[in-house]
Design a protein around this motif. Structure first.
Motif, PDB file in Angstrom:
ATOM      1  N   LYS A  62      88.582 -19.364   9.261  1.00  0.00           N
ATOM      2  CA  LYS A  62      89.639 -19.746   8.324  1.00  0.00           C
ATOM      3  C   LYS A  62      90.976 -19.158   8.771  1.00  0.00           C
ATOM      4  O   LYS A  62      92.000 -19.844   8.766  1.00  0.00           O
ATOM      5  N   LEU A  63      90.963 -17.906   9.180  1.00  0.00           N
ATOM      6  CA  LEU A  63      92.189 -17.269   9.666  1.00  0.00           C
ATOM      7  C   LEU A  63      92.688 -17.934  10.947  1.00  0.00           C
ATOM      8  O   LEU A  63      93.861 -18.282  11.052  1.00  0.00           O
ATOM      9  N   GLU A  82     108.852 -19.499   5.922  1.00  0.00           N
ATOM     10  CA  GLU A  82     107.685 -20.245   5.442  1.00  0.00           C
ATOM     11  C   GLU A  82     106.490 -20.061   6.379  1.00  0.00           C
ATOM     12  O   GLU A  82     105.363 -19.869   5.925  1.00  0.00           O
ATOM     13  N   ALA A  83     106.752 -20.120   7.674  1.00  0.00           N
ATOM     14  CA  ALA A  83     105.681 -19.956   8.649  1.00  0.00           C
ATOM     15  C   ALA A  83     105.087 -18.554   8.567  1.00  0.00           C
ATOM     16  O   ALA A  83     103.865 -18.388   8.575  1.00  0.00           O
ATOM     17  N   LEU A  84     105.943 -17.543   8.476  1.00  0.00           N
ATOM     18  CA  LEU A  84     105.452 -16.167   8.378  1.00  0.00           C
ATOM     19  C   LEU A  84     104.669 -15.941   7.097  1.00  0.00           C
ATOM     20  O   LEU A  84     103.646 -15.253   7.099  1.00  0.00           O
ATOM     21  N   GLU A  85     105.128 -16.524   6.005  1.00  0.00           N
ATOM     22  CA  GLU A  85     104.431 -16.391   4.728  1.00  0.00           C
ATOM     23  C   GLU A  85     103.057 -17.060   4.792  1.00  0.00           C
ATOM     24  O   GLU A  85     102.065 -16.512   4.299  1.00  0.00           O
ATOM     25  N   ASN A  86     102.976 -18.218   5.427  1.00  0.00           N
ATOM     26  CA  ASN A  86     101.701 -18.906   5.594  1.00  0.00           C
ATOM     27  C   ASN A  86     100.730 -18.064   6.411  1.00  0.00           C
ATOM     28  O   ASN A  86      99.553 -17.920   6.063  1.00  0.00           O
ATOM     29  N   LEU A  92      95.693 -12.257   4.770  1.00  0.00           N
ATOM     30  CA  LEU A  92      95.251 -11.472   3.620  1.00  0.00           C
ATOM     31  C   LEU A  92      94.050 -12.106   2.920  1.00  0.00           C
ATOM     32  O   LEU A  92      93.132 -11.411   2.496  1.00  0.00           O
ATOM     33  N   GLN A  93      94.033 -13.420   2.812  1.00  0.00           N
ATOM     34  CA  GLN A  93      92.940 -14.111   2.135  1.00  0.00           C
ATOM     35  C   GLN A  93      91.655 -14.124   2.953  1.00  0.00           C
ATOM     36  O   GLN A  93      90.568 -14.233   2.398  1.00  0.00           O
ATOM     37  N   ILE A  99      89.105  -6.953   9.089  1.00  0.00           N
ATOM     38  CA  ILE A  99      89.913  -6.836  10.299  1.00  0.00           C
ATOM     39  C   ILE A  99      90.960  -5.733  10.158  1.00  0.00           C
ATOM     40  O   ILE A  99      91.204  -4.976  11.067  1.00  0.00           O
ATOM     41  N   ARG A 100      91.554  -5.629   8.974  1.00  0.00           N
ATOM     42  CA  ARG A 100      92.581  -4.612   8.763  1.00  0.00           C
ATOM     43  C   ARG A 100      91.969  -3.228   8.829  1.00  0.00           C
ATOM     44  O   ARG A 100      90.868  -3.002   8.338  1.00  0.00           O
ATOM     45  N   PRO A 101      92.672  -2.255   9.400  1.00  0.00           N
ATOM     46  CA  PRO A 101      92.167  -0.882   9.362  1.00  0.00           C
ATOM     47  C   PRO A 101      92.138  -0.387   7.915  1.00  0.00           C
ATOM     48  O   PRO A 101      92.991  -0.728   7.124  1.00  0.00           O
ATOM     49  N   ARG A 102      91.149   0.389   7.596  1.00  0.00           N
ATOM     50  CA  ARG A 102      91.032   0.949   6.249  1.00  0.00           C
ATOM     51  C   ARG A 102      91.653   2.333   6.198  1.00  0.00           C
ATOM     52  O   ARG A 102      91.586   3.094   7.151  1.00  0.00           O
TER      53      ARG A 102
END
Length: 104
Positions: A62-63, A82-86, A92-93, A99-102
Motif C-alpha cells: 500500500k505504501l 499536495e504531493a508531500l501530504e499524499n 503514516l497509514q 517501518i518507523r523507528p520506535r
C-alpha cells in the motif's frame, strides 16, 4: 522481523529504503518512470522484500503503490505540498510503527 534481517537475499522495507525511493524518484527521471510503471518489480531490483512470512505484506505494498502514484504523471499538476501530504499520509497509514523507528 527485526530491522536489517535478511530473507532469501532480500531485506525488508526500512525507513531508509523509503527515503531512498523518494529521493531517487525526485531526482532520477529514469528511476521514477520505472518505479511508477512497475513499483513491485522495482522493489525486487533493489532487493527489498514485500513479503512477511511468505505472504505479500499489504501495508508495504500500500505504501509503495501510494508512493508510485504520488510520483506518476497523473499527479504532475499537483502542487508540491499536495504531493508531500499524499506521501506523508500514505506512510503514516501504512506503517503503524513497523517501518518507523520506535521511541524507547
Amino acid at each position: 522481523m527485526a530491522d536489517n534481517e535478511h530473507t532469501h537475499g532480500d531485506k525488508h522495507l526500512t525507513l531508509e529504503d523509503v527515503q531512498l525511493i523518494i529521493g531517487r524518484a525526485m531526482v532520477d527521471e529514469s528511476f521514477r518512470s520505472e518505479f511508477t510503471r512497475a513499483p513491485k518489480e522495482t522493489l525486487k531490483k533493489l532487493h527489498i522484500s514485500a513479503t512477511v512470512g511468505g505472504k505479500e505484506d499489504e501495508k508495504t505494498m500500500k505504501l509503495i503503490n501510494a508512493l508510485a502514484e504520488a510520483f506518476s504523471d497523473k499527479c504532475s499538476g499537483a502542487t508540491l505540498q499536495e504531493a508531500l501530504e499524499n506521501i506523508r499520509n500514505s506512510y503514516l497509514q501504512s506503517t503503524d510503527g513497523v517501518i518507523r523507528p520506535r521511541c524507547g
